[in-house]
Motif scaffolding. Sequence first.
Motif, mmCIF file in Angstrom:
data_model
loop_
_atom_site.group_PDB
_atom_site.id
_atom_site.type_symbol
_atom_site.label_atom_id
_atom_site.label_comp_id
_atom_site.label_asym_id
_atom_site.label_seq_id
_atom_site.Cartn_x
_atom_site.Cartn_y
_atom_site.Cartn_z
ATOM 1 N N ALA A 545 1.510 -1.260 -0.093
ATOM 2 C CA ALA A 545 0.014 0.346 -0.541
ATOM 3 C C ALA A 545 0.294 1.285 0.516
ATOM 4 N N ASP A 546 0.999 2.334 -0.659
ATOM 5 C CA ASP A 546 1.394 3.521 -0.833
ATOM 6 C C ASP A 546 0.060 4.543 -0.897
ATOM 7 N N ASP A 547 -0.053 5.017 0.367
ATOM 8 C CA ASP A 547 -1.566 5.989 0.346
ATOM 9 C C ASP A 547 -1.566 6.650 1.389
ATOM 10 N N PRO A 548 -1.847 7.462 0.959
ATOM 11 C CA PRO A 548 -1.813 8.690 2.332
ATOM 12 C C PRO A 548 -2.421 7.963 3.920
ATOM 13 N N PHE A 549 -3.841 7.240 3.275
ATOM 14 C CA PHE A 549 -4.275 6.105 4.907
ATOM 15 C C PHE A 549 -2.777 5.545 5.684
ATOM 16 N N THR A 550 -2.230 5.274 4.490
ATOM 17 C CA THR A 550 -1.334 3.810 4.712
ATOM 18 C C THR A 550 0.220 5.500 5.362
ATOM 19 N N GLU A 551 0.441 6.098 5.270
ATOM 20 C CA GLU A 551 1.646 7.088 5.531
ATOM 21 C C GLU A 551 1.143 7.519 7.036
ATOM 22 N N ARG A 552 -0.156 7.930 7.042
ATOM 23 C CA ARG A 552 -1.168 8.690 7.620
ATOM 24 C C ARG A 552 -1.204 7.485 9.177
ATOM 25 N N ALA A 553 -1.408 6.516 9.742
ATOM 26 C CA ALA A 553 -2.051 4.968 9.843
ATOM 27 C C ALA A 553 -0.584 4.579 10.734
ATOM 28 N N GLY A 554 0.659 4.816 9.691
ATOM 29 C CA GLY A 554 1.400 4.074 10.246
ATOM 30 C C GLY A 554 2.878 4.404 9.472
ATOM 31 N N ASN A 593 -8.946 -1.648 -5.402
ATOM 32 C CA ASN A 593 -9.597 -1.056 -3.439
ATOM 33 C C ASN A 593 -9.469 -0.450 -2.993
ATOM 34 N N SER A 594 -9.682 0.660 -2.860
ATOM 35 C CA SER A 594 -9.423 1.885 -2.956
ATOM 36 C C SER A 594 -8.222 2.355 -2.702
ATOM 37 N N ILE A 595 -7.307 1.451 -2.373
ATOM 38 C CA ILE A 595 -5.834 1.813 -1.707
ATOM 39 C C ILE A 595 -4.394 2.244 -3.103
ATOM 40 N N ASN A 596 -4.191 2.976 -2.889
ATOM 41 C CA ASN A 596 -2.673 3.174 -3.941
ATOM 42 C C ASN A 596 -2.095 2.310 -3.903
ATOM 43 N N THR A 597 -1.656 1.269 -4.936
ATOM 44 C CA THR A 597 -1.272 0.240 -4.933
ATOM 45 C C THR A 597 0.291 -0.202 -5.903
ATOM 46 N N CYS A 598 0.954 -0.787 -5.283
ATOM 47 C CA CYS A 598 1.968 -1.104 -5.944
ATOM 48 C C CYS A 598 2.396 -2.432 -5.825
ATOM 49 N N VAL A 599 3.586 -2.915 -6.539
ATOM 50 C CA VAL A 599 4.080 -4.470 -6.149
ATOM 51 C C VAL A 599 5.738 -4.598 -6.659
ATOM 52 N N ILE A 600 5.231 -5.329 -5.817
ATOM 53 C CA ILE A 600 7.417 -5.560 -5.707
ATOM 54 C C ILE A 600 7.394 -7.081 -6.044
ATOM 55 N N SER A 601 8.823 -7.491 -6.670
ATOM 56 C CA SER A 601 8.287 -8.548 -7.204
ATOM 57 C C SER A 601 9.779 -8.644 -8.327
ATOM 58 N N THR A 602 10.451 -10.034 -8.307
ATOM 59 C CA THR A 602 11.285 -10.906 -8.835
ATOM 60 C C THR A 602 11.029 -11.879 -9.894
ATOM 61 N N SER A 603 11.603 -11.903 -11.356
ATOM 62 C CA SER A 603 11.054 -12.824 -12.564
ATOM 63 C C SER A 603 12.738 -13.734 -12.348
ATOM 64 N N ASP A 604 13.299 -14.230 -11.793
ATOM 65 C CA ASP A 604 14.330 -15.632 -12.237
ATOM 66 C C ASP A 604 14.957 -15.885 -10.311
ATOM 67 N N THR A 605 13.656 -16.120 -9.215
ATOM 68 C CA THR A 605 14.144 -16.481 -7.989
ATOM 69 C C THR A 605 13.830 -17.620 -7.570
ATOM 70 N N GLN A 606 14.385 -18.489 -7.042
ATOM 71 C CA GLN A 606 14.712 -19.827 -6.752
ATOM 72 C C GLN A 606 14.139 -19.631 -5.703
ATOM 73 N N ALA A 607 14.163 -18.954 -4.674
ATOM 74 C CA ALA A 607 13.579 -19.300 -2.987
ATOM 75 C C ALA A 607 14.000 -17.691 -2.561
ATOM 76 N N ALA A 608 13.458 -17.248 -1.486
ATOM 77 C CA ALA A 608 12.944 -16.611 -0.941
ATOM 78 C C ALA A 608 12.731 -16.232 0.013
ATOM 79 N N ALA A 609 12.515 -15.663 1.380
ATOM 80 C CA ALA A 609 12.203 -15.774 3.037
ATOM 81 C C ALA A 609 12.011 -13.789 3.194
ATOM 82 N N TYR A 610 10.489 -13.762 3.668
ATOM 83 C CA TYR A 610 10.232 -13.246 4.135
ATOM 84 C C TYR A 610 10.084 -12.530 5.859
#
Length: 666
Positions: A545-554, A593-610
């Motif tokens: 979420a890249d939204d004024p609400f997200t910024e104001r609330a967190g 869905n009412s929220i300014n949204t972006c997606v972070i992604s990669t194309s060739d990752t074989q594994a990842a941890a969040y």
Amino acid sequence: MFASAIALSRKMLWALLFTAVPLLSFADDSDDRAVERGCMESLTAFMHYATSIYSEAGVNSLGDSIGFFRAICAGESNEDGVRTNADIAMVTAFVASEALQGRATLPADISIERLKQMAVRSLHYALSTHRANATAVCTDGKHWGSAPNAQQWESSLWAMSVAMAWHFACQWQGGSDLDREALARLLRSEALFLLGREVPTGFEGDTKAEENGWDSNLLATALAFGGTGICADSLQNALMRYSLNCYTVASDSLRVPELFAGANLYDDYTLQNHNYFHTSYQNVVMQELAESIVVMRLLAPSTYQSSPDNCLTWHWQEVWDNVLAWLALADGELAMPNGNDWSMFLYDQLPAYAAMTTMTHNADALMLERRCLEQLLCRQQTTADGSYMLNADIGPRRMGVTAHRVLTTLLMHRLFPTTSLKSSTWDDFCLRHRKGVYFGSQQIVRGMTKSRFACFSASKGLHNCSAVIVPNTAGECKIAIPYKEGFGGNFIGTPASMPQITEMKAYDDGSWTVVGTADGEPFCIWATPGNAVMVIGRPVFLALADDPFTERAGRKMSVTEGKRWANISNSIGIVTAGQTSPTFKVEHKGIVNSINTCVISTSDTQAAAYFTDVSSKQTARLARHTTFTRQHNNCTLQIKDTDGTIRTLSLSRDKGRTSITTNQRR
């Protein structure tokens, strides 16, 4: 107990619905007053928006001035037109009444007389354009409402709002006999339709739980209003039947055979609507049934000094204990495991929390309610006109529905105070809800640890798989958001066809695992009992979420990158592993869905941890301790978690069979 319910006297029937409790009393410093004040401030601020969308509409055939609150379908006879006008008429009449009694302070540029005028004329519009009165037509030349052999879907819900608007307007104008007669005809028409049909049921894809809930609203309103010419016993019998058949499961056919019409929930108390598990519909039934209680208390206070029991709260506790409590997030939101088709961050569960707080004295619900209200008010503050959100999915109707929910919350605390109830704490709640849970009927798995909440859903109805991962802090749990695109979403990207899930398991330590195949290749996910969520076989994909609400609330959304890692807002860290150091791509999706949204992604990752609740420096350090190896059909991802634990996830494929192993050591 229920076997002979239909044959009981009116007095005994009422006892099945309610048990008497003391009259209203609370201290000035109570949670009830705090909630009331927050809700009242919200509703008075909303009057700026309400005033801005009001339109005059001339006079009806009786000579009454009429007007309406504009929806996208301004003044029309459909849900958008009627529901918007009815909800905002009710809220405006309430605020005017409170201001007249000195319990609300209006904005300096809005007078009580202006609110009274708008409330009365919009009420007259709603009454006049109903088919039972027909003294005016809607802007599309039609009437609205149900009658015997003529159904309009959801009209009973709008009718309750009209009745409530009338009740609040009566606080200052007494209510003319003509208005009372018009409302009586409206309620009679709607009630006769409901009395003349079978109670609807169904649980696969399209529950009827919330429909029976709003139909109970109409029956409760007609019963408390009186003067409709319909036998009170008939209305009470119908109210019991409609209200009980909201949260019904198959086994109720044995428990309450004479009232049971059919199941509206799966046996694990989960619910589907719009063809998938939908948290909003899971909780809204509590609001609707609570409103039936509220409207009876308001319209007939000398008769119904009571709190709910039995039919009107049927399976509330089971739905709470088995479903809702396991999906609550740190800001009071309820997780949407497979995304949302409404506006994000509605906090529409507020009155459901209020119902559990005031009517069952649930300490967890009180804690979540306060957090939820805080965020709803914060979101309202992102707008300049007192409306509830930027970029609402359905425009004014969404604002009216939200204002309706805020008002309902206020009324529940006023009429059914919590008095000595002490709120639980978030930390204690997390500890008690730490274990992993698998909702088999919905193919959803969830787990909560000290660091984060994570869940995964494989929706057969939507043909979509997706995940949710959020930190366990109120301000930061809005950065990563539910998302679906095509057949996929968070964690698994956008496969070309619906992934095949072969295994989903949950564990008592708060962890869970998923094994499946996407685009012909195996993948697995391990939400560990610590901080990390580990993925093998799918590229990085996370919606933000890249939204004024997200910024104001967190925190304001920002992305920092390093070699094989990225960090979002010093809150969520992503570490990749494999033969290459992939480039992270941030793609702006605009308003979703009412929220300014972006997606972070990669194309060739074989594994990842969040990881959650980690800074950029911490993410870089975690990357240095992350390895990935591949040997023939075996893949292994190893990480060092934020608590120092070494965690290993292995994916093996042998003769077409995929299996995983997990391991952890200090």
